[in-house]
Design a protein around this motif. Structure first.
Motif, PDB file in Angstrom:
ATOM      1  N   VAL A   1     -59.236  -4.810  44.377  1.00 54.71           N
ATOM      2  CA  VAL A   1     -59.863  -6.301  44.964  1.00 54.71           C
ATOM      3  C   VAL A   1     -58.171  -7.109  44.818  1.00 54.71           C
ATOM      4  O   VAL A   1     -57.393  -7.764  45.264  1.00 54.71           O
ATOM      5  N   LYS A   2     -58.383  -7.087  43.275  1.00 54.22           N
ATOM      6  CA  LYS A   2     -57.313  -8.272  42.208  1.00 54.22           C
ATOM      7  C   LYS A   2     -55.908  -7.114  43.127  1.00 54.22           C
ATOM      8  O   LYS A   2     -54.939  -7.889  42.976  1.00 54.22           O
ATOM      9  N   ALA A   3     -55.627  -6.121  42.745  1.00 52.15           N
ATOM     10  CA  ALA A   3     -54.636  -5.229  43.267  1.00 52.15           C
ATOM     11  C   ALA A   3     -53.868  -5.758  44.580  1.00 52.15           C
ATOM     12  O   ALA A   3     -53.601  -5.910  45.320  1.00 52.15           O
ATOM     13  N   ALA A   4     -55.160  -5.248  45.646  1.00 50.95           N
ATOM     14  CA  ALA A   4     -55.227  -5.597  46.678  1.00 50.95           C
ATOM     15  C   ALA A   4     -54.377  -7.103  47.146  1.00 50.95           C
ATOM     16  O   ALA A   4     -53.843  -7.572  48.198  1.00 50.95           O
ATOM     17  N   LEU A   5     -54.822  -8.116  46.224  1.00 53.29           N
ATOM     18  CA  LEU A   5     -54.720  -9.704  47.071  1.00 53.29           C
ATOM     19  C   LEU A   5     -53.171  -9.727  46.491  1.00 53.29           C
ATOM     20  O   LEU A   5     -52.583 -10.496  46.838  1.00 53.29           O
ATOM     21  N   LYS A   6     -52.558  -9.234  44.890  1.00 58.69           N
ATOM     22  CA  LYS A   6     -51.757  -9.758  44.851  1.00 58.69           C
ATOM     23  C   LYS A   6     -50.461  -8.601  45.951  1.00 58.69           C
ATOM     24  O   LYS A   6     -49.449  -9.142  45.741  1.00 58.69           O
ATOM     25  N   GLY A   7     -50.513  -7.504  46.360  1.00 55.30           N
ATOM     26  CA  GLY A   7     -50.310  -6.927  47.740  1.00 55.30           C
ATOM     27  C   GLY A   7     -49.453  -7.828  48.766  1.00 55.30           C
ATOM     28  O   GLY A   7     -48.607  -7.769  48.643  1.00 55.30           O
ATOM     29  N   LEU A   8     -50.432  -8.146  48.582  1.00 48.42           N
ATOM     30  CA  LEU A   8     -50.736  -8.649  50.008  1.00 48.42           C
ATOM     31  C   LEU A   8     -49.825  -9.930  49.663  1.00 48.42           C
ATOM     32  O   LEU A   8     -48.771 -10.743  50.501  1.00 48.42           O
ATOM     33  N   ALA A   9     -50.289 -11.180  48.748  1.00 48.64           N
ATOM     34  CA  ALA A   9     -48.839 -11.677  47.831  1.00 48.64           C
ATOM     35  C   ALA A   9     -47.582 -12.098  48.217  1.00 48.64           C
ATOM     36  O   ALA A   9     -46.725 -12.313  47.940  1.00 48.64           O
TER      37      ALA A   9
ATOM     38  N   TYR B   1     -59.451   0.226  51.810  1.00 51.43           N
ATOM     39  CA  TYR B   1     -59.755   0.778  52.716  1.00 51.43           C
ATOM     40  C   TYR B   1     -59.189   2.067  51.972  1.00 51.43           C
ATOM     41  O   TYR B   1     -59.822   2.883  51.557  1.00 51.43           O
ATOM     42  N   ILE B   2     -57.781   2.039  51.241  1.00 48.66           N
ATOM     43  CA  ILE B   2     -57.204   3.054  50.445  1.00 48.66           C
ATOM     44  C   ILE B   2     -57.740   3.664  49.380  1.00 48.66           C
ATOM     45  O   ILE B   2     -58.149   4.024  48.673  1.00 48.66           O
ATOM     46  N   SER B   3     -58.609   2.404  48.641  1.00 44.66           N
ATOM     47  CA  SER B   3     -59.010   2.405  47.319  1.00 44.66           C
ATOM     48  C   SER B   3     -60.880   2.623  47.250  1.00 44.66           C
ATOM     49  O   SER B   3     -61.537   2.549  46.328  1.00 44.66           O
ATOM     50  N   TYR B   4     -60.986   2.887  48.440  1.00 44.22           N
ATOM     51  CA  TYR B   4     -62.242   2.861  48.598  1.00 44.22           C
ATOM     52  C   TYR B   4     -63.456   2.766  47.825  1.00 44.22           C
ATOM     53  O   TYR B   4     -64.320   2.350  47.209  1.00 44.22           O
ATOM     54  N   SER B   5     -63.212   0.771  47.927  1.00 41.88           N
ATOM     55  CA  SER B   5     -63.658  -0.096  47.759  1.00 41.88           C
ATOM     56  C   SER B   5     -64.793  -0.394  48.992  1.00 41.88           C
ATOM     57  O   SER B   5     -64.277  -0.265  50.173  1.00 41.88           O
TER      58      SER B   5
ATOM     59  N   TYR C   1     -63.353  -4.231  41.121  1.00 39.25           N
ATOM     60  CA  TYR C   1     -62.552  -5.697  41.262  1.00 39.25           C
ATOM     61  C   TYR C   1     -61.061  -6.245  40.832  1.00 39.25           C
ATOM     62  O   TYR C   1     -60.422  -5.925  40.883  1.00 39.25           O
ATOM     63  N   TYR C   2     -60.422  -4.745  40.028  1.00 42.52           N
ATOM     64  CA  TYR C   2     -59.431  -4.215  39.956  1.00 42.52           C
ATOM     65  C   TYR C   2     -58.634  -3.886  41.278  1.00 42.52           C
ATOM     66  O   TYR C   2     -57.155  -4.524  41.074  1.00 42.52           O
TER      67      TYR C   2
END
Length: 126
Positions: free
Chosen positions: A40-48, A70-74, A37-38
């Protein structure tokens, strides 16, 4: 003078050890869910924070998002869990998914996760 013994008995120690062991086991089962979950949140913030994301089309945004995951094995977030809709000055990305982890016998732990990120022009997400 009578000497009294103090301390925990062997049976008491085994019971305490079993309780601590059970909570450690549950923690080991829950940690990957929250770690994902964290991510996912980091990926969203990075995208923003990435410039030009708000100007991209939804397919490109989703592709960039899943590359970061994919990098964080989610592995629990699927494309059907991601919704991208038009917002005032860009896009609003909504990720909602569920994780089910077997605990013991026929008992499962279910985690429902929801994260939202605004992708606005200028690269500063809300």
């Amino acid at each position: 003078m009578k000497r009294t013994q103090r301390g925990i008995t062997l049976l008491g120690f085994i019971i305490v050890l079993a309780v601590v062991g059970f909570f450690a086991y549950v923690g080991m089962k829950l940690f990957p869910m929250y770690s994902e979950y964290y991510s996912v949140k980091a990926a969203l913030k990075g995208l923003a924070s990435e410039p030009g994301t708000a100007s991209s089309d939804p397919a490109r945004i989703q592709d960039l998002f899943f590359r970061r995951l994919y990098i964080s094995y989610s592995e629990n977030v699927k494309p059907q869990n991601v919704k991208i809709r038009r917002a005032d000055n860009g896009w609003l990305m909504d990720v909602q998914y569920e994780v089910r982890v077997p605990l013991v016998f026929n008992l499962d732990v279910v985690g429902k996760f929801h994260a939202t990120q605004a992708l606005v022009r200028g690269g500063n997400g809300v």
